[in-house]
Design an enzyme around this catalytic site. Structure first.
Site, PDB file in Angstrom:
ATOM      1  N   ASN A 104       0.831  -1.167   0.142  1.00 47.37           N
ATOM      2  CA  ASN A 104      -0.118   0.021  -0.113  1.00 47.37           C
ATOM      3  C   ASN A 104       0.983   1.043   0.022  1.00 47.37           C
ATOM      4  OD1 ASN A 104      -2.399   1.596   0.482  1.00 47.37           O
ATOM      5  ND2 ASN A 104      -1.768   1.788   2.607  1.00 47.37           N
ATOM      6  N   HIS A 106       0.735   4.995   1.210  1.00 47.77           N
ATOM      7  CA  HIS A 106       0.048   5.889   2.322  1.00 47.77           C
ATOM      8  C   HIS A 106       0.569   7.198   2.450  1.00 47.77           C
ATOM      9  CE1 HIS A 106      -2.552   6.644   5.821  1.00 47.77           C
ATOM     10  NE2 HIS A 106      -1.347   7.401   6.062  1.00 47.77           N
ATOM     11  N   SER A 133       4.572   6.832   2.353  1.00 45.54           N
ATOM     12  CA  SER A 133       5.222   5.598   2.917  1.00 45.54           C
ATOM     13  C   SER A 133       4.584   4.554   2.190  1.00 45.54           C
ATOM     14  CB  SER A 133       5.012   5.286   4.381  1.00 45.54           C
ATOM     15  OG  SER A 133       5.157   6.385   5.066  1.00 45.54           O
ATOM     16  N   ASP A 142      -2.672   0.454   8.043  1.00 46.25           N
ATOM     17  CA  ASP A 142      -1.585   1.331   8.018  1.00 46.25           C
ATOM     18  C   ASP A 142      -0.544   0.767   9.043  1.00 46.25           C
ATOM     19  OD1 ASP A 142      -2.781   2.628   5.821  1.00 46.25           O
ATOM     20  OD2 ASP A 142      -3.846   3.868   7.182  1.00 46.25           O
TER      21      ASP A 142
HETATM   22  N1  NHR Z   1      -6.473  -2.881   5.010  1.00 46.04           N
HETATM   23  C1  NHR Z   1      -5.672  -3.760   6.028  1.00 46.04           C
HETATM   24  N2  NHR Z   1      -6.323  -4.609   6.679  1.00 46.04           N
HETATM   25  N3  NHR Z   1      -4.566  -3.031   6.358  1.00 46.04           N
HETATM   26  C2  NHR Z   1      -4.201  -1.947   5.633  1.00 46.04           C
HETATM   27  O1  NHR Z   1      -2.739  -1.575   6.136  1.00 46.04           O
HETATM   28  C3  NHR Z   1      -5.102  -1.298   4.675  1.00 46.04           C
HETATM   29  C4  NHR Z   1      -6.110  -1.941   4.343  1.00 46.04           C
HETATM   30  C5  NHR Z   1      -6.856  -1.171   3.241  1.00 46.04           C
HETATM   31  C6  NHR Z   1      -6.587  -0.057   2.890  1.00 46.04           C
HETATM   32  C7  NHR Z   1      -5.034   1.969   2.638  1.00 46.04           C
HETATM   33  C8  NHR Z   1      -5.402   2.747   3.721  1.00 46.04           C
HETATM   34  C9  NHR Z   1      -4.573   4.291   3.560  1.00 46.04           C
HETATM   35  O2  NHR Z   1      -3.397   4.220   2.920  1.00 46.04           O
HETATM   36  C10 NHR Z   1      -5.504   0.551   3.209  1.00 46.04           C
HETATM   37  C11 NHR Z   1      -4.745  -0.137   4.081  1.00 46.04           C
HETATM   38  C12 NHR Z   1      -8.991   3.272   3.827  1.00 46.04           C
HETATM   39  C13 NHR Z   1      -9.255   3.536   5.322  1.00 46.04           C
HETATM   40  C14 NHR Z   1     -10.825   3.691   5.503  1.00 46.04           C
HETATM   41  O3  NHR Z   1     -10.857   4.359   6.817  1.00 46.04           O
HETATM   42  C15 NHR Z   1      -8.140   3.625   5.982  1.00 46.04           C
HETATM   43  C16 NHR Z   1      -7.026   3.492   5.866  1.00 46.04           C
HETATM   44  C17 NHR Z   1      -6.734   3.094   4.168  1.00 46.04           C
HETATM   45  C18 NHR Z   1      -7.764   3.036   3.280  1.00 46.04           C
HETATM   46  N4  NHR Z   1     -11.854   3.244   4.859  1.00 46.04           N
HETATM   47  C19 NHR Z   1     -13.317   3.588   5.267  1.00 46.04           C
HETATM   48  C20 NHR Z   1     -13.766   2.211   5.321  1.00 46.04           C
HETATM   49  O4  NHR Z   1     -14.840   2.048   6.165  1.00 46.04           O
HETATM   50  C21 NHR Z   1     -13.808   4.142   3.962  1.00 46.04           C
HETATM   51  C22 NHR Z   1     -13.333   5.484   3.694  1.00 46.04           C
HETATM   52  C23 NHR Z   1     -14.043   6.019   2.548  1.00 46.04           C
HETATM   53  O5  NHR Z   1     -14.594   5.189   1.477  1.00 46.04           O
HETATM   54  O6  NHR Z   1     -13.645   7.156   1.804  1.00 46.04           O
HETATM   55  O7  NHR Z   1     -13.417   0.937   4.783  1.00 46.04           O
HETATM   56  O8  NHR Z   1      -4.840   5.182   4.085  1.00 46.04           O
HETATM   57  C1  GAR Z   2      -2.986   8.945  -2.788  1.00 43.28           C
HETATM   58  O1  GAR Z   2      -2.422   9.866  -2.469  1.00 43.28           O
HETATM   59  C2  GAR Z   2      -2.900   7.727  -1.913  1.00 43.28           C
HETATM   60  O2  GAR Z   2      -1.557   7.807  -1.437  1.00 43.28           O
HETATM   61  C3  GAR Z   2      -3.659   7.816  -1.181  1.00 43.28           C
HETATM   62  O3  GAR Z   2      -4.757   8.265  -2.057  1.00 43.28           O
HETATM   63  C4  GAR Z   2      -4.430   9.102  -3.094  1.00 43.28           C
HETATM   64  C5  GAR Z   2      -4.835   8.305  -4.400  1.00 43.28           C
HETATM   65  O4  GAR Z   2      -4.562   9.119  -5.598  1.00 43.28           O
HETATM   66  N1  GAR Z   2      -4.354   6.774  -0.511  1.00 43.28           N
HETATM   67  C6  GAR Z   2      -4.922   6.647   0.510  1.00 43.28           C
HETATM   68  O5  GAR Z   2      -5.489   7.656   1.198  1.00 43.28           O
HETATM   69  C7  GAR Z   2      -5.498   5.100   0.992  1.00 43.28           C
HETATM   70  N2  GAR Z   2      -6.253   5.328   1.888  1.00 43.28           N
HETATM   71  P1  GAR Z   2      -4.454   8.210  -6.822  1.00 43.28           P
HETATM   72  O6  GAR Z   2      -6.028   7.700  -6.901  1.00 43.28           O
HETATM   73  O7  GAR Z   2      -4.353   9.503  -7.784  1.00 43.28           O
HETATM   74  O8  GAR Z   2      -3.573   7.376  -7.023  1.00 43.28           O
END
Ligand code: NHR
Ligand code: GAR
Length: 201
Positions: A104, A106, A133, A142
């Site tokens: 991922n 982040h 990261s 994360d």
């Molecule tokens: N899943 C796991 N188990 N572990 C990780 O490290 C993950 C993952 C799923 C996604 C990306 C992450 C980021 O880089 C990621 C890492 C979504 C949310 C979230 O709160 C948090 C972190 C990340 C992605 N999602 C909400 C939910 O209820 C929905 C938010 C929306 O749709 O806008 O799933 O930030």
């Molecule tokens: C990027 O900044 C990525 O790091 C972030 O969303 C953007 C996606 O942009 N990811 C997250 O926040 C995961 N939760 P993109 O669709 O243009 O690649």
């Protein structure tokens, strides 16, 4: 190396992977989005990559969504699964199945600012540096082992948008580089620790 990319939005990180695919030894077999409106799906089609939309709202639990997601991924037998702006939290059953081959990107200097709205939170905290990261995905949101980071300075007149744009420039360089390490067999996960060329990161 065969890979599948998961997205939810604009897909600019997907685009940087598509643009660098030959150079980094990546064959993107499919792009999967949980949102039909994701612009990244158009980018995939432009590049002749098969697309799938799996709308999470049509499932009554995260487990059911993840099962269909997993079935869709497994058709392609990928060796790497790339979360490129994918916005659904994944269940432990799912992440455990792909441990060591799922990455991922982040938008923060983890372990700072896990979760969402990272740019605004970095500004609110008065950070002088921010960044991005890339980490192995584990069931800890994360919280998987960090592989690499890039930093940007926070400027006095930054908004969340201006900061996000500067971080994205770094994302587009960092993600293909990390994926390249993995396709070359240089990057591994062992006992919850990331290794590059046998050296703990
Ligand atoms: N899943 C796991 N188990 N572990 C990780 O490290 C993950 C993952 C799923 C996604 C990306 C992450 C980021 O880089 C990621 C890492 C979504 C949310 C979230 O709160 C948090 C972190 C990340 C992605 N999602 C909400 C939910 O209820 C929905 C938010 C929306 O749709 O806008 O799933 O930030
Ligand atoms: C990027 O900044 C990525 O790091 C972030 O969303 C953007 C996606 O942009 N990811 C997250 O926040 C995961 N939760 P993109 O669709 O243009 O690649």
């Amino acid at each position: 190396m065969k890979g599948v990319v998961l997205i939810s939005g604009s897909g600019s990180n997907l685009q940087s992977l598509i643009d660098n695919a030959n150079h980094i030894g990546l064959e993107i077999e499919a792009v999967i989005s949980n949102k039909e409106s994701a612009y990244g799906l158009e980018r995939a089609q432009q590049a002749n990559i098969p697309i799938h939309t799996i709308n999470h709202q049509q499932f009554s639990s995260r487990e059911e969504f993840d099962q269909i997601l997993s079935q869709t991924i497994d058709q392609y037998q990928p060796e790497i699964i790339i979360l490129a702006g994918f916005m659904r939290i994944l269940t432990p059953e799912f992440t455990q199945k792909y441990t060591g081959k799922m990455f991922n990107i982040h938008p923060s200097l983890l372990p700072k600012f896990q979760g969402l709205n990272t740019h605004q939170r970095a500004l609110d905290a008065g950070e002088s540096e921010h960044g991005v990261s890339v980490h192995f995905v584990t069931d800890e949101l994360d919280g998987g082992p960090i592989i690499a980071q890039s930093r940007v300075n926070v400027l006095a007149d930054d908004s969340a948008d201006s900061l996000a744009k500067r971080v994205l420039v770094e994302e587009h360089k960092l993600f293909p580089e990390v994926v390249h390490w993995f396709t070359q067999g240089r990057l591994t996960l062992k006992d919850s620790q990331a290794f590059l060329d046998g050296q703990a990161l």
